[in-house]
Design an enzyme around this catalytic site. Structure first.
Site, PDB file in Angstrom:
ATOM      1  N   SER A 107     105.692  19.516  26.554  1.00 21.03           N
ATOM      2  CA  SER A 107     107.093  20.119  26.269  1.00 21.03           C
ATOM      3  C   SER A 107     108.114  19.162  25.921  1.00 21.03           C
ATOM      4  CB  SER A 107     107.678  21.105  27.242  1.00 21.03           C
ATOM      5  OG  SER A 107     108.751  21.527  27.091  1.00 21.03           O
ATOM      6  N   ASP A 114     103.710  27.319  32.594  1.00 18.19           N
ATOM      7  CA  ASP A 114     104.730  26.567  31.961  1.00 18.19           C
ATOM      8  C   ASP A 114     105.950  26.544  33.178  1.00 18.19           C
ATOM      9  OD1 ASP A 114     106.920  25.399  30.477  1.00 18.19           O
ATOM     10  OD2 ASP A 114     107.201  27.118  29.205  1.00 18.19           O
ATOM     11  N   GLY A 115     106.228  25.139  33.377  1.00 18.93           N
ATOM     12  CA  GLY A 115     107.516  24.896  34.220  1.00 18.93           C
ATOM     13  C   GLY A 115     106.863  24.214  35.594  1.00 18.93           C
ATOM     14  N   ASP A 174     110.731  24.267  22.878  1.00 13.98           N
ATOM     15  CA  ASP A 174     111.353  25.288  23.594  1.00 13.98           C
ATOM     16  C   ASP A 174     112.701  25.514  22.856  1.00 13.98           C
ATOM     17  OD1 ASP A 174     110.068  26.062  26.030  1.00 13.98           O
ATOM     18  OD2 ASP A 174     110.641  23.678  26.448  1.00 13.98           O
ATOM     19  N   SER A 196     108.593  17.392  32.050  1.00 12.53           N
ATOM     20  CA  SER A 196     108.952  15.925  32.807  1.00 12.53           C
ATOM     21  C   SER A 196     107.732  15.177  32.944  1.00 12.53           C
ATOM     22  CB  SER A 196     109.676  16.347  33.896  1.00 12.53           C
ATOM     23  OG  SER A 196     110.537  17.284  33.742  1.00 12.53           O
ATOM     24  N   PHE A 245     115.689  25.242  32.028  1.00 11.01           N
ATOM     25  CA  PHE A 245     115.858  23.601  32.132  1.00 11.01           C
ATOM     26  C   PHE A 245     114.583  22.986  32.628  1.00 11.01           C
ATOM     27  CE2 PHE A 245     119.735  25.764  32.730  1.00 11.01           C
ATOM     28  CZ  PHE A 245     120.737  24.714  31.814  1.00 11.01           C
ATOM     29  N   GLY A 246     114.176  21.831  32.330  1.00 12.27           N
ATOM     30  CA  GLY A 246     113.044  21.043  32.730  1.00 12.27           C
ATOM     31  C   GLY A 246     113.333  20.504  34.210  1.00 12.27           C
TER      32      GLY A 246
HETATM   33  C1  DX5 Z   1     111.679  25.948  30.627  1.00  9.78           C
HETATM   34  C2  DX5 Z   1     110.742  25.553  29.391  1.00  9.78           C
HETATM   35  C3  DX5 Z   1     109.611  24.517  29.767  1.00  9.78           C
HETATM   36  C4  DX5 Z   1     110.055  23.262  30.232  1.00  9.78           C
HETATM   37  C5  DX5 Z   1     109.147  22.527  31.181  1.00  9.78           C
HETATM   38  O1  DX5 Z   1     112.586  26.776  30.100  1.00  9.78           O
HETATM   39  O2  DX5 Z   1     109.815  26.749  29.111  1.00  9.78           O
HETATM   40  O3  DX5 Z   1     108.506  24.485  28.530  1.00  9.78           O
HETATM   41  O4  DX5 Z   1     110.119  22.370  29.208  1.00  9.78           O
HETATM   42  O5  DX5 Z   1     109.771  21.597  31.995  1.00  9.78           O
HETATM   43  P1  DX5 Z   1     109.168  20.848  33.166  1.00  9.78           P
HETATM   44  O6  DX5 Z   1     107.508  20.519  32.993  1.00  9.78           O
HETATM   45  O7  DX5 Z   1     109.771  19.559  33.317  1.00  9.78           O
HETATM   46  O8  DX5 Z   1     109.497  21.920  34.237  1.00  9.78           O
HETATM   47 ZN    ZN Z   2     108.696  26.481  27.520  1.00  8.96          ZN
END
Ligand code: DX5
Ligand code: ZN
Length: 218
Positions: free
Chosen positions: A7, A172-173, A34, A195, A140-141
């Protein structure tokens, strides 16, 4: 077989092509992009132009994850994508939204938030390519993985087997080297990873994520 979709929300966007190429070398299967509108989520990210630009630097399939209110109003802007993923609670007629995505020539994914059940999605499981279980609040990531969502992964896995369906089960996440193994053991085979893919050695991280998923023996 596992599908790894780094992502780019977590990538250094000032050097996006370099980051994407590193993920490709590491064996990424697609890119997860995203799209955030500052309304469905309290953040902004990317646009149709990002997809068009990425096409010039990578041959990886591009997945547009629409974290926007009223995705129906903007679907046609993302016809460039290989897959369009919509949030199931953002559209009044999910079956119609899926049909529109497919008419645009894209495959269709549906994402379900942490506080929502997957069971009402049973009628559309035979027409989606991906059911994406959110393990964090969208927007947010870098947030921690909520292991409670693995019950939804298990339910989807059982349902897919009993109904002989073939959609991918994604998470995802908060996916990292340990939570990818947990998710795979629960039945997931598709991972959007921000991340943990785009921090440090990107090529090595993508390789390690696949290896970690594979330790489950699936
Ligand atoms: C969150 C997004 C994810 C995000 C995941 O709203 O949909 O795709 O990029 O990031 P990480 O892997 O850092 O949780
Ligand atoms: Zn996503």
């Amino acid at each position: 077989m596992f599908h790894l979709s780094p992502s780019i929300l977590a990538a250094d966007t000032a050097n996006l092509a370099i980051a994407v190429c590193a993920a490709e070398v590491g064996g990424a299967d697609s890119l997860h992009i995203d799209i955030m509108d500052g309304h469905y989520v309290a953040n902004y990210a990317f646009s149709p132009k990002t997809l068009a630009d990425l096409r010039r630097v990578t041959t990886l399939p591009l997945h547009a994850h629409l974290e926007v209110s009223n995705p129906d109003a903007v679907l046609s802007l993302f016809a460039e994508a290989d897959m369009i993923i919509v949030q199931e609670d953002a559209t009044p007629d999910l079956a119609a939204t899926i049909a529109t995505i497919q008419q645009l020539g894209c495959t269709a994914g549906v994402a379900v938030n942490r506080n929502r059940s997957v069971k009402p999605l049973l009628p559309i499981l035979d027409r989606v390519d991906l059911l994406l279980v959110m393990a964090v609040e969208p927007g947010f990531g870098g947030q921690p993985f909520d292991a409670d969502v693995l019950d939804k992964v298990r339910w989807l896995h059982a349902q897919r087997a009993s109904d002989r369906l073939d959609f991918a089960i994604g998470v995802d996440g908060g996916v990292n080297l340990s939570t990818i193994a947990l998710s795979a053991a629960a039945g997931a085979d598709f991972f959007a990873v921000g991340s943990a893919a785009f921090t440090g050695d990107i090529t090595g991280s993508v390789r390690q994520l696949r290896a970690a998923a594979s330790t489950t023996g699936r």
